[in-house]
Scaffold this motif. Sequence first.
Motif: not given
Length: 194
Positions: A119-125
């Motif tokens: 979730q954090d990685l997708i939010d960053g993307i």
Amino acid sequence: MSYVNYTDLELLAFLRQNKRGAYNEIYNRYWKKMLLVAWNHSRDDFVAKDIVQDVFIKLWENQHNCQIDNLPAFLATSIKYQIFRHYRKEQRRTELARANYFYEDISLDEQKLDARFLQDLIDGIVEQMPERCRLVFHYSRTLGLKNHEIAKEANITTKTVKNTLNRALRIIRCELNNHGIRFLVLIKLLFFWL
């Protein structure tokens, strides 16, 4: 050939052509910043150096598949991913050392950690996406609006909403592939997330 005066995008183009000099220039440009970020999280010189080395190894190994638009953002996200993997591995070792811990509990905790990290990685993307892409994705995935509702809210056509969502998902898939996250896991977690 010196690559010092080239932009990041030019260096990435050279990198895709297997130019080691471009790779070396990327390394020289960013390793200190990456090491500082890794050290700030780990407070361990050896761990921080290993994390930075892993990121650059993956960059070299995936040089032909890299579709990177923003090199500093890509490297920062890669460092965060490697830090997460390091913490996850350390946490797993600690948990396994506890005699009264059941395997199901460890597996469930890892799934929660993986889902949180993804979730954090997708939010960053998503934060790196163009504004319209980010907005449409937010309306769809965060607010749960339907395509026709998004079209009305953003003052665009339903077809544009559909195309923009497809573009956002392609960007996410590509970035996750760059980070070594398998597509099937992504689909499974995206459906869980939705």
